[in-house]
Design a protein around this motif. Sequence first.
Motif, mmCIF file in Angstrom:
data_model
loop_
_atom_site.group_PDB
_atom_site.id
_atom_site.type_symbol
_atom_site.label_atom_id
_atom_site.label_comp_id
_atom_site.label_asym_id
_atom_site.label_seq_id
_atom_site.Cartn_x
_atom_site.Cartn_y
_atom_site.Cartn_z
ATOM 1 N N THR A 33 0.832 -1.209 0.000
ATOM 2 C CA THR A 33 0.000 0.000 0.000
ATOM 3 C C THR A 33 0.869 1.262 0.000
ATOM 4 O O THR A 33 0.470 2.284 -0.562
ATOM 5 N N GLU A 34 2.062 1.184 0.613
ATOM 6 C CA GLU A 34 2.964 2.332 0.602
ATOM 7 C C GLU A 34 3.412 2.653 -0.821
ATOM 8 O O GLU A 34 3.495 3.825 -1.218
ATOM 9 N N THR A 35 3.671 1.610 -1.621
ATOM 10 C CA THR A 35 4.052 1.827 -3.019
ATOM 11 C C THR A 35 2.914 2.472 -3.794
ATOM 12 O O THR A 35 3.121 3.398 -4.589
ATOM 13 N N VAL A 36 1.689 1.995 -3.556
ATOM 14 C CA VAL A 36 0.529 2.579 -4.237
ATOM 15 C C VAL A 36 0.377 4.046 -3.868
ATOM 16 O O VAL A 36 0.115 4.895 -4.741
ATOM 17 N N ARG A 37 0.541 4.376 -2.602
ATOM 18 C CA ARG A 37 0.394 5.771 -2.183
ATOM 19 C C ARG A 37 1.431 6.653 -2.861
ATOM 20 O O ARG A 37 1.133 7.796 -3.255
ATOM 21 N N ARG A 38 2.654 6.155 -3.034
ATOM 22 C CA ARG A 38 3.674 6.931 -3.746
ATOM 23 C C ARG A 38 3.264 7.130 -5.208
ATOM 24 O O ARG A 38 3.412 8.221 -5.763
ATOM 25 N N ASP A 39 2.739 6.062 -5.831
ATOM 26 C CA ASP A 39 2.276 6.175 -7.216
ATOM 27 C C ASP A 39 1.152 7.207 -7.335
ATOM 28 O O ASP A 39 1.131 8.011 -8.274
ATOM 29 N N LEU A 40 0.226 7.178 -6.385
ATOM 30 C CA LEU A 40 -0.903 8.095 -6.440
ATOM 31 C C LEU A 40 -0.460 9.541 -6.241
ATOM 32 O O LEU A 40 -1.027 10.461 -6.838
ATOM 33 N N THR A 41 0.572 9.741 -5.432
ATOM 34 C CA THR A 41 1.108 11.095 -5.251
ATOM 35 C C THR A 41 1.652 11.620 -6.572
ATOM 36 O O THR A 41 1.416 12.783 -6.946
ATOM 37 N N VAL A 42 2.367 10.771 -7.301
ATOM 38 C CA VAL A 42 2.905 11.159 -8.609
ATOM 39 C C VAL A 42 1.770 11.494 -9.575
ATOM 40 O O VAL A 42 1.804 12.520 -10.276
ATOM 41 N N LEU A 43 0.750 10.644 -9.605
ATOM 42 C CA LEU A 43 -0.364 10.842 -10.531
ATOM 43 C C LEU A 43 -1.192 12.070 -10.168
ATOM 44 O O LEU A 43 -1.684 12.781 -11.057
#
Length: 255
Positions: A33-43
Amino acid sequence: MYAEERQQAIAASVARRGRLSVTELAADYDVTTETVRRDLTVLERAGVVRRVHGGVVPAESLAMIEAAVAERDSSHAMEKDRIAAAALALLPEDHGTVLLDAGTTTTRLAALLPRDRQLVVVTNAVPVAARVAGLPQVELRLLPGRVRRTTQAAVGSETVAALGSLRADVGFVGTNGLTAEHGLTTPDAEEAAAKRAMVHAARRVVVLADSSKLGVETMTRFARTQEVDVLITDHGIGHDDRQRIRRAGVEVVLA
């Protein structure tokens, strides 16, 4: 899968499927979930998605222009009629004070007010005021403020200040979105401030919302779910939504 590829895939999935949770995306792409949150921040920085409580939605779903009153009035009309009729049972006794928020369902309620009961009606909504201004059993108090063209509701510091000195028996409030986790939301910050002041001014808070509003989060929260006493909605509400809202301490009435 490289981070850039995963981010592109997440963006496409959100655009196709609408709202998705962080845990769903983590399972879909077999990452934390931490990886997803980083991806969502970029998007989100790229303007592709918008973060919401516990997940993400397409950016345009929160940036969209609010529908005009006439357009909203024709949407889910039968459900709104039933919700307004059900709300009559929650009116105070003679000489009670009622707060009526702006909205197509609250305007329907205004049109149904009983002729044999003396009520004080306080509203910031031009359509509501127009409905009740000529009723002999209603003492109308129209709140001050700047009237928004989109919703025909008075908003601003004058509106909030006037509500701050009031105490109503019951407040009937509309919303653009409601989730058990995040609460009640609306796109405009000034309208949210007026709604928030209404919630605080009412001894009992009744939300009138057809089921299309449930599970939706818009830009600005004006109340937590726990601040609501009763939700009146239609039978389109999902079982899980109904259970979550009830667990938050809200009575759910189906019209």
